[in-house]
Design an enzyme around this catalytic site. Structure first.
Site: not given
Length: 666
Positions: A624, A290-291, A573
């Protein structure tokens, strides 16, 4: 009121049947007597038709779910928390004669072992299967591995010694059951500790919260809800341990700049990777979720991580981006605007009421705006990537409306006539694209937030190669892959892995107008900084009375894409849009402009095929977060780590290549 004509009875003077035989009168009297007895002694209702059974039934089901998540060590933690709570009130644990808790843990383990695997929420019986399959092939640990969590994944704990915060010194304020306890019973203190200073982006006065350390910092969010635990378990089967495996937690609330300034995060990450390279003699595999997929430029920067221009080439074997938010997430923008996201509007009415009463939209908004780190997920690339009102690259044929409109409005009711409060207020109902939405949201935020955005982030698209090279010295560009080049590391491999098949989302909004300004939310859209350091890209002429929120009452599943609770559904997602997940991987980094070293980029899309009976979806989920436990991802990570990454090839289940070709890259 409806008038009903009353039927005549034998008591009426003109009733035709007043001379009826005695048998009829006797039968009528018997019937009436039976009805009276029925009313006096009603038949007991079924227990399931009684409302009072619902509350205890809910408690029972909640307890059943909670106990399914409990591990043996939770029983010890529960005892410790209870003792601490009683000690605060100068009470002692009562001694109950004849009551022995010594066998509770053993009995609980025996009970859990008899629960069928399919009903276990925390484990599903396949914890080590991928690793065992790799070990059976003769594969073993080859490259050291560093795991970088995504936003909100890392646990945060209090280090403040101020009297007000001492009761939870070294306890987790984010992650774990202790967080739930603090939010429930010390809500105001929890908010004060978790909120950052809006001007400096650092710790507020008297509070000190730091990222937890070690593998456990992001293995699970709360006990039973795993994050990185499955990957760690499978890596352990092929001989990984703390000597060649590192999880790099961080305080995700901070901007990248403050992560280095306050915590030295990128310097420490560089030192860890260099230590692995020195001891193991092999380059490192980075796995970022992710980030966390936006850190490389910070590590190699001489002024931050201190690696240098050739550091990535010399130290990084492969970079695996898992569900990377490369081009941003729509909910990051709406969280800053109104304290809302899909998760808060698509809950039932009872849950929404409790949420607003306990943790209001204005309070969430203020908290989100202090967390500069989440601004790194602001939508990037503008209309060139995301589309215009005339169409978007990922619009389906025959769509009723376009994804190019990031924020849309239903016309609000006109203001009351003759009200001076609304004088000069223009009702805005024009739908907005990614470009216009960004400026509009900034107009609705305090000047301190505008300053934070302007000094830490940039969300445009740079096509000039000379300027892209110059951006290597501008830290505000490094979280945007459209404004910075990949490292000069031709031997490094990049793997983009993400799920597809669970809908992502866009947003529709509405406006409201109020008689008074909501100061709790921090609304201050005018540039009031004495040094004039507000973001220069916006025009601060929006009235103070305007507020915006997600129009949760608007649902229309007859159109395509559907709109549910004010959220326009799209491909992705479940959290990140397909465009953000894959466009840079299949098209952007295929251009020398953004990938001057010609790094090989492999894209693997994992279809979302959850098992309905398993709460986290099972082996083939690609949501996710849950993708971190999927068989497909675990196999890919272990192949790269054990030195057979060459077996991985592109795999697509979506139309991302077609969508990306429609974007205005050039």
């Amino acid at each position: 009121m409806v008038l009903v004509k009353r039927a005549k009875t034998w008591a009426d003077p003109d009733y035709e049947g007043k001379n009826a035989p005695a048998e009829i009168l006797k039968e009528t009297a018997s019937t009436l007597k039976a009805e009276v007895e029925k009313l006096k002694n009603p038949k007991p209702r079924s227990i399931f038709s009684m409302r009072r059974v619902l509350f205890p039934l809910g408690i029972f089901l909640g307890a059943l779910i909670a106990f399914s998540l409990i591990e043996p060590r939770d029983l010890q933690d529960l005892h410790a928390h209870l003792s601490l709570l009683l000690a605060e009130y100068e009470l002692a644990m009562p001694e109950i004669p004849g009551l022995d808790f010594s066998r509770v843990e053993a009995e609980w383990q025996r009970l859990r072992s008899n629960i069928p695997e399919v009903w276990k929420f925390s484990n599903d019986g396949r914890e080590f299967q991928v690793g065992e399959a790799m070990a059976a092939r003769g594969l073993s640990a080859h490259h050291p591995v560093v795991l970088i969590p995504g936003i909100i994944s890392t646990g945060l704990e209090s280090w403040s010694t101020e009297p007000v915060y001492r009761p939870f010194f070294r306890q987790k304020l984010w992650g774990g059951f202790n967080m739930i306890s603090q939010v429930t019973f010390n809500r105001d203190k929890w908010i004060a500790a978790m909120m950052l200073d809006p001007d400096t982006g650092l710790d507020p006065p008297n509070a000190k919260v730091r990222a937890a350390e070690g593998i456990d910092a992001a293995s699970s969010f709360v006990q039973g809800y795993w994050i990185w635990a499955k990957i760690i378990e499978n890596l352990a089967v092929v001989n990984y341990d703390t000597n060649n495996l590192h999880l790099a937690p961080y305080d995700w609330r901070l901007s990248y700049y403050n992560l280095e300034e306050r915590d030295g995060y990128f310097s420490r990450l560089r030192a860890t990777i260099e230590g692995f390279k020195h001891r193991q003699g092999r380059k490192v595999v980075l796995v970022a979720h992710s980030m966390g997929a936006l850190v490389l430029k910070w590590v190699e920067s001489p002024n931050h991580g201190g690696g240098g221009p050739d550091w990535v080439e010399n130290h990084i074997e492969a970079y695996i981006s898992v569900g990377g938010t490369h081009l941003g997430v729509a909910k990051a923008m709406t969280a800053f605007l109104s304290g809302e996201m899909r998760d808060t509007v698509q809950i039932n009415a009872a849950g929404s009421y409790v949420l607003e009463r306990f943790f209001s939209r204005a309070e969430r908004q203020k908290l989100f705006r202090s967390w500069a780190g989440s601004a790194s997920m602001w939508v990037k690339g503008g209309d060139s990537i995301w589309g215009t009102p005339e169409g978007a690259p990922d619009d389906a044929p025959g769509a009723n409306h376009t994804h190019g409109e990031l924020i849309a409005f239903r016309p609000p009711p006109p203001p009351p006539p003759g009200s001076s409060t609304y004088a000069g207020v223009e009702v805005t109902t024009q739908n907005m694209t990614a470009d216009t939405a960004g400026a509009w949201i900034l107009q609705h935020t305090p000047s301190s937030f505008q300053k934070m955005i302007a000094t830490n982030f940039s969300f445009g698209m740079e096509r000039d190669e000379g300027k892209l090279k110059a951006n290597n010295e501008d830290h505000t560009k490094w979280a945007n892959p459209l404004e910075v080049q990949l490292p000069q590391a031709p031997s490094m491999k990049v793997y983009c892995v993400y799920g597809h098949g669970k809908r992502s989302y866009w947003y529709a909004h509405s406006d409201e107008y109020e008689e008074t300004t909501d100061r709790v939310s921090g609304i201050d859209p005018q540039c009031v900084d004495p040094d004039g350091a507000c973001a220069s890209r916006t025009t601060f002429d929006t009235p103070l009375l305007r507020k915006s929120w997600i129009d949760a009452e608007y649902t229309d599943e007859s159109v395509y894409p559907i709109v549910r609770n004010g959220v326009k559904m799209g491909e992705g997602d479940g959290t990140v849009s397909l465009v953000s997940l894959g466009a840079m991987c299949v098209e952007g980094w295929a251009r020398k402009r953004w990938n001057p070293a010609g790094i090989k980029v492999t894209t693997v899309e994992l279809p979302h095929r959850p098992v309905a009976t398993m709460p986290r979806g099972g082996a083939n989920t690609s949501e996710h977060i849950d993708i971190l436990g999927s068989t497909g991802l675990n196999e890919l990570v272990l192949k790269v780590a054990t030195g057979v990454g060459h077996e991985i090839t592109d795999s697509f289940v979506s139309n991302i290549r077609e969508y990306a070709r429609k974007m205005r890259w050039d």
